[in-house]
Design a protein around this motif. Structure first.
Motif, PDB file in Angstrom:
ATOM      1  N   LEU A 256       0.909  -1.358  -0.117  1.00 31.74           N
ATOM      2  CA  LEU A 256       0.129  -0.498   0.066  1.00 31.74           C
ATOM      3  C   LEU A 256       0.785   1.663   0.080  1.00 31.74           C
ATOM      4  CD1 LEU A 256      -2.625  -1.460   2.422  1.00 31.74           C
ATOM      5  CD2 LEU A 256      -3.270  -0.413   0.119  1.00 31.74           C
ATOM      6  N   TRP A 257       1.884   1.086   0.689  1.00 35.61           N
ATOM      7  CA  TRP A 257       2.763   2.184   0.128  1.00 35.61           C
ATOM      8  C   TRP A 257       3.393   3.064  -0.483  1.00 35.61           C
ATOM      9  CZ3 TRP A 257       7.620   2.612   5.384  1.00 35.61           C
ATOM     10  CH2 TRP A 257       7.359   3.767   4.551  1.00 35.61           C
ATOM     11  N   PHE A 258       3.683   1.922  -1.526  1.00 31.26           N
ATOM     12  CA  PHE A 258       4.297   1.615  -2.718  1.00 31.26           C
ATOM     13  C   PHE A 258       3.068   2.026  -3.810  1.00 31.26           C
ATOM     14  CE2 PHE A 258       5.333  -0.902  -7.090  1.00 31.26           C
ATOM     15  CZ  PHE A 258       6.198   0.061  -7.319  1.00 31.26           C
ATOM     16  N   GLY A 259       1.994   1.955  -3.801  1.00 28.50           N
ATOM     17  CA  GLY A 259       0.853   1.908  -4.048  1.00 28.50           C
ATOM     18  C   GLY A 259       0.420   3.422  -3.881  1.00 28.50           C
ATOM     19  N   TRP A 260       0.844   4.266  -2.551  1.00 33.08           N
ATOM     20  CA  TRP A 260       0.598   5.861  -2.668  1.00 33.08           C
ATOM     21  C   TRP A 260       1.561   6.589  -3.274  1.00 33.08           C
ATOM     22  CZ3 TRP A 260      -2.280   3.930   1.611  1.00 33.08           C
ATOM     23  CH2 TRP A 260      -3.205   4.723   1.909  1.00 33.08           C
ATOM     24  N   TYR A 261       2.692   6.408  -4.562  1.00 39.41           N
ATOM     25  CA  TYR A 261       3.735   7.012  -4.679  1.00 39.41           C
ATOM     26  C   TYR A 261       2.186   6.998  -6.140  1.00 39.41           C
ATOM     27  CZ  TYR A 261       6.870   6.986  -1.439  1.00 39.41           C
ATOM     28  OH  TYR A 261       7.271   6.566  -0.374  1.00 39.41           O
ATOM     29  N   GLY A 262       1.308   6.396  -6.367  1.00 40.37           N
ATOM     30  CA  GLY A 262       0.742   6.923  -8.134  1.00 40.37           C
ATOM     31  C   GLY A 262      -1.106   7.504  -6.983  1.00 40.37           C
ATOM     32  N   PHE A 263      -1.080   7.584  -6.107  1.00 37.48           N
ATOM     33  CA  PHE A 263      -2.276   7.691  -5.523  1.00 37.48           C
ATOM     34  C   PHE A 263      -2.369   9.441  -5.266  1.00 37.48           C
ATOM     35  CE2 PHE A 263      -5.478   8.145  -3.130  1.00 37.48           C
ATOM     36  CZ  PHE A 263      -6.755   6.505  -3.028  1.00 37.48           C
ATOM     37  N   ASN A 264      -1.314   9.744  -4.734  1.00 35.64           N
ATOM     38  CA  ASN A 264      -1.698  10.997  -4.093  1.00 35.64           C
ATOM     39  C   ASN A 264      -0.417  11.657  -5.579  1.00 35.64           C
ATOM     40  OD1 ASN A 264      -2.344  10.281  -2.127  1.00 35.64           O
ATOM     41  ND2 ASN A 264      -0.823  11.088  -0.972  1.00 35.64           N
ATOM     42  N   PRO A 265       1.110  11.519  -5.678  1.00 35.00           N
ATOM     43  CA  PRO A 265       1.827  12.557  -6.690  1.00 35.00           C
ATOM     44  C   PRO A 265       0.662  11.816  -8.065  1.00 35.00           C
ATOM     45  CG  PRO A 265       3.565  11.450  -5.729  1.00 35.00           C
ATOM     46  CD  PRO A 265       1.615  10.731  -5.316  1.00 35.00           C
ATOM     47  N   GLY A 266      -0.069  10.635  -8.587  1.00 35.19           N
ATOM     48  CA  GLY A 266      -0.496  10.897  -9.877  1.00 35.19           C
ATOM     49  C   GLY A 266      -1.317  11.228  -9.919  1.00 35.19           C
ATOM     50  N   SER A 267      -2.503  11.870  -8.935  1.00 34.52           N
ATOM     51  CA  SER A 267      -3.483  12.433  -9.000  1.00 34.52           C
ATOM     52  C   SER A 267      -3.250  14.049  -9.334  1.00 34.52           C
ATOM     53  CB  SER A 267      -4.151  13.045  -7.590  1.00 34.52           C
ATOM     54  OG  SER A 267      -4.996  12.517  -6.796  1.00 34.52           O
ATOM     55  N   PHE A 268      -2.100  14.415 -10.325  1.00 35.22           N
ATOM     56  CA  PHE A 268      -1.585  15.451 -10.754  1.00 35.22           C
ATOM     57  C   PHE A 268      -1.811  15.255 -12.092  1.00 35.22           C
ATOM     58  CE2 PHE A 268       1.291  17.252  -7.582  1.00 35.22           C
ATOM     59  CZ  PHE A 268       1.391  18.256  -7.661  1.00 35.22           C
ATOM     60  N   TRP A 288       6.599  18.669 -12.135  1.00 32.25           N
ATOM     61  CA  TRP A 288       7.131  17.924 -11.970  1.00 32.25           C
ATOM     62  C   TRP A 288       8.427  17.530 -10.593  1.00 32.25           C
ATOM     63  CZ3 TRP A 288       7.957  20.991 -16.382  1.00 32.25           C
ATOM     64  CH2 TRP A 288       9.248  21.747 -16.343  1.00 32.25           C
ATOM     65  N   SER A 289       8.262  19.284  -9.917  1.00 31.89           N
ATOM     66  CA  SER A 289       9.081  19.151  -8.846  1.00 31.89           C
ATOM     67  C   SER A 289       7.310  19.369  -7.784  1.00 31.89           C
ATOM     68  CB  SER A 289       9.440  20.703  -8.530  1.00 31.89           C
ATOM     69  OG  SER A 289      10.017  21.044  -9.585  1.00 31.89           O
ATOM     70  N   ALA A 290       6.357  19.723  -8.069  1.00 33.92           N
ATOM     71  CA  ALA A 290       5.287  19.353  -6.941  1.00 33.92           C
ATOM     72  C   ALA A 290       4.843  18.151  -6.493  1.00 33.92           C
ATOM     73  CB  ALA A 290       3.582  20.443  -7.718  1.00 33.92           C
ATOM     74  N   VAL A 291       5.092  16.871  -8.046  1.00 32.75           N
ATOM     75  CA  VAL A 291       4.873  15.939  -8.030  1.00 32.75           C
ATOM     76  C   VAL A 291       6.046  15.299  -6.974  1.00 32.75           C
ATOM     77  CG1 VAL A 291       5.109  13.901  -8.953  1.00 32.75           C
ATOM     78  CG2 VAL A 291       3.469  15.157 -10.582  1.00 32.75           C
ATOM     79  N   GLY A 292       7.466  15.728  -7.172  1.00 35.98           N
ATOM     80  CA  GLY A 292       8.272  14.963  -6.087  1.00 35.98           C
ATOM     81  C   GLY A 292       7.738  15.385  -4.732  1.00 35.98           C
ATOM     82  N   ARG A 293       7.799  16.820  -4.496  1.00 34.33           N
ATOM     83  CA  ARG A 293       7.226  17.377  -3.195  1.00 34.33           C
ATOM     84  C   ARG A 293       5.779  16.531  -2.428  1.00 34.33           C
ATOM     85  NH1 ARG A 293       5.552  22.335  -4.516  1.00 34.33           N
ATOM     86  NH2 ARG A 293       2.956  21.691  -4.539  1.00 34.33           N
ATOM     87  N   THR A 294       4.937  16.287  -3.472  1.00 36.31           N
ATOM     88  CA  THR A 294       4.199  15.932  -3.128  1.00 36.31           C
ATOM     89  C   THR A 294       4.346  13.204  -2.759  1.00 36.31           C
ATOM     90  OG1 THR A 294       2.180  16.520  -4.294  1.00 36.31           O
ATOM     91  CG2 THR A 294       1.594  14.207  -3.899  1.00 36.31           C
ATOM     92  N   ALA A 295       5.526  13.194  -2.748  1.00 33.49           N
ATOM     93  CA  ALA A 295       5.684  12.061  -3.246  1.00 33.49           C
ATOM     94  C   ALA A 295       6.471  12.478  -1.419  1.00 33.49           C
ATOM     95  CB  ALA A 295       7.366  11.664  -3.350  1.00 33.49           C
ATOM     96  N   VAL A 296       7.444  13.369  -1.109  1.00 35.19           N
ATOM     97  CA  VAL A 296       8.239  13.322   0.247  1.00 35.19           C
ATOM     98  C   VAL A 296       6.869  13.648   1.176  1.00 35.19           C
ATOM     99  CG1 VAL A 296       9.026  15.521   1.478  1.00 35.19           C
ATOM    100  CG2 VAL A 296      10.285  14.368  -0.772  1.00 35.19           C
ATOM    101  N   THR A 297       5.167  14.941   0.269  1.00 35.59           N
ATOM    102  CA  THR A 297       4.650  14.944   2.332  1.00 35.59           C
ATOM    103  C   THR A 297       3.733  13.905   2.163  1.00 35.59           C
ATOM    104  OG1 THR A 297       3.465  15.880   0.685  1.00 35.59           O
ATOM    105  CG2 THR A 297       4.635  17.206   1.486  1.00 35.59           C
TER     106      THR A 297
END
Length: 519
Positions: A256-268, A288-297
């Protein structure tokens, strides 16, 4: 992506004495137009590939849900809960294709419900391609998966079929239309500019739309069904019915943790977009920067919630419990999902810290009111999801909100100096989701209950649904010490649950060979 433009009128002054200057200018501009078209096609391909990859990550969360659910229930119900996870994806796929997607994103429509694209008619369109449908379907079945955890170990199979199709085909799509469609009455990306409180609701990846919907639906299902047999003793005290495999819980949590990187950053929904000035140049900073920031948060919120749960539960109960830590981790993810794209990384740490205590607090309330949720799904997704919506109204940063929602001026977080309009919109979202899901799912579960289609018999529940409903146990192996007089088939028996020795001696616990059926 900015297009390359050219006109003969712009080139003629620079071609001075060139013979047939107009023809030369037209030729050059034609070449530029070809290049512009290729760049535009490339931009669409990059964004579509990004969205498809994100869809695959979100769909992989179904495997995480399956492992988490399997590990969180008793061994005698493993096959049942695995089958329901498959059913959520399969039944949800058909219902979302036929009705759900149209209700959610069928524009042009009204603020309440979509009315185009039934059965994906007229797709692809200028607004979206098939990849967008796939991504949104993966979200829809995630909501159904949350609900299945709340009513695990005691629900009839036909009830899963009915509620899963209804939730993914109607209940969830209406909510996603309200908050994510360009026509939705509370959407932050409403195309006509008539935003709720001048802001709209910022629920970027679905703390409310996905997690609260699934959690509140599960809450009503579990309330109407009642607790599992043995969950509370005759005096009303809580009795822990622990899941049979911490290994599966940890595996599911990491998936689920791995998939959440599609769930949140992917929502762009795309990545190739600049946040530059009027000249269209974004330099090193863009979506692309906002995508990275979203993965970090997302990462920081989950990590903080996991650590807070670890030490919090150690102080409260005296144990380092990996299953509680995994639930805390997921609670942090569920909370940050709303504001992941519009908050600073330091704020995500606050989000995860509070989410852990929200989950612990709701679990205490559940015990007090004798509410039984085998996966803590309503507390985790409903409670932490609601906190995430409030968190966004407090900590959303103005610059990030303007970039993500492409606006020059927009209300932002109360504690960031943006006033209370965004927080007011967020509170309305919580209220309407609770009201809508209650008005739709509670009558459905109650009707199934009255028709005796909801809960299995007490005999089946005691024996386990794997044996009574699915033809055998999930874990069967041959053992020479097996008592041939056992009522179980002689070809194998179920793994026994090892209970700790309650005495003060230091001997290791041993399995009860006399009773091979796990409880």
């Amino acid at each position: 992506m900015a297009s390359v433009s050219c006109s003969a009128g712009e080139l003629l002054p620079h071609l001075g004495g060139v013979n047939n200057a107009t023809a030369v200018a037209d030729f050059i501009c034609g070449r530029f137009q070809t290049i512009s078209n290729k760049l535009s096609d490339t931009g669409h391909a990059v964004d579509s590939t990004y969205l498809l990859f994100s869809s695959y990550l979100v769909f992989a969360m179904q495997l995480g849900f399956a492992m988490l659910c399997a590990g969180s229930v008793r061994a005698k119900n493993t096959m049942n809960i695995m089958l329901t996870n498959v059913l959520d994806a399969a039944a949800g796929g058909i219902s979302y294709y036929l009705f759900g997607f149209a209700f959610a994103f069928g524009s042009p429509s009204n603020g309440f419900i979509g009315r185009q694209f039934f059965g994906l008619k007229d797709v692809p369109s200028p607004s979206f391609d098939y990849s967008f449908f796939l991504y949104q379907w993966a979200f829809a079945i995630a909501a159904a998966g949350i609900t299945s955890g709340s009513i695990a170990e005691r629900t009839q199979f036909v009830a899963y079929l009915i509620y899963s199709s209804f939730l993914t085909g109607f209940v969830y799509p209406i909510v996603s239309h309200w908050f994510w469609s360009g026509d939705g009455w509370a959407s932050a990306s409403r195309t006509d500019g008539k935003l709720l409180f001048g802001s709209g609701v910022i629920d970027f990846a679905g703390s409310g739309v996905v997690h609260m919907v699934g959690g509140i639906a599960g809450l009503w299902g579990a309330l109407i069904e009642g607790p599992r047999i043995g969950r509370f003793d005759r005096s009303g005290r809580s009795v822990a019915l622990r899941g049979h495999s911490a290994s599966l819980v940890v595996l599911g949590s990491f998936l689920l943790w791995f998939g959440w990187y599609g769930f949140n950053p992917g929502s762009f929904l795309g990545i190739l977009k600049t946040y530059g000035g009027s000249d269209g140049s974004g330099g090193y900073y863009g979506q692309w920067s906002a995508v990275g920031r979203t993965a970090v948060t997302t990462t920081l919120a989950g990590c903080t919630a996991a650590l807070t749960t670890l030490f919090g539960k150690r102080l409260l109960v005296g144990h380092w419990n990996v299953m509680d830590v995994c639930n805390g981790l997921l609670g942090g993810f569920a909370a940050i999902t709303s504001g992941c794209a519009v908050v600073e990384p330091w704020a995500a740490i606050i989000c995860g810290f509070v989410a852990a205590w929200v989950l612990i607090g709701f679990n205490k309330l559940a015990e007090k009111f004798k509410y039984d949720d085998p996966l803590e799904a309503a507390q985790l997704h409903g409670g932490c999801g609601a906190w995430g919506i409030i968190f966004t109204g407090l900590f959303a940063r103005e610059e990030y909100a303007r970039e993500v929602y492409s606006s020059d001026s927009r209300p932002y977080g109360l504690l960031m100096g943006g006033g209370g309009r965004l927080l007011g919109a967020q509170m309305i979202q919580i209220a309407v989701i609770v009201g809508w899901v209650t008005a739709t799912m509670a009558p459905l579960f109650y009707g199934l209950h009255k028709l005796k289609l909801l809960r299995i018999s007490s005999e089946d529940e005691m024996a386990g649904m794997d044996l009574t409903r699915h033809g055998g146990f999930a874990y069967v192996y041959h053992d020479e010490d097996h008592d041939q007089s056992s009522h179980l088939p002689t070809s194998g028996f179920m793994l026994a649950k090892i209970q700790p020795n309650n005495t003060n001696n230091s001997t290791s616990p041993t399995p009860d060979r006399r009773s091979p059926v796990s409880v």
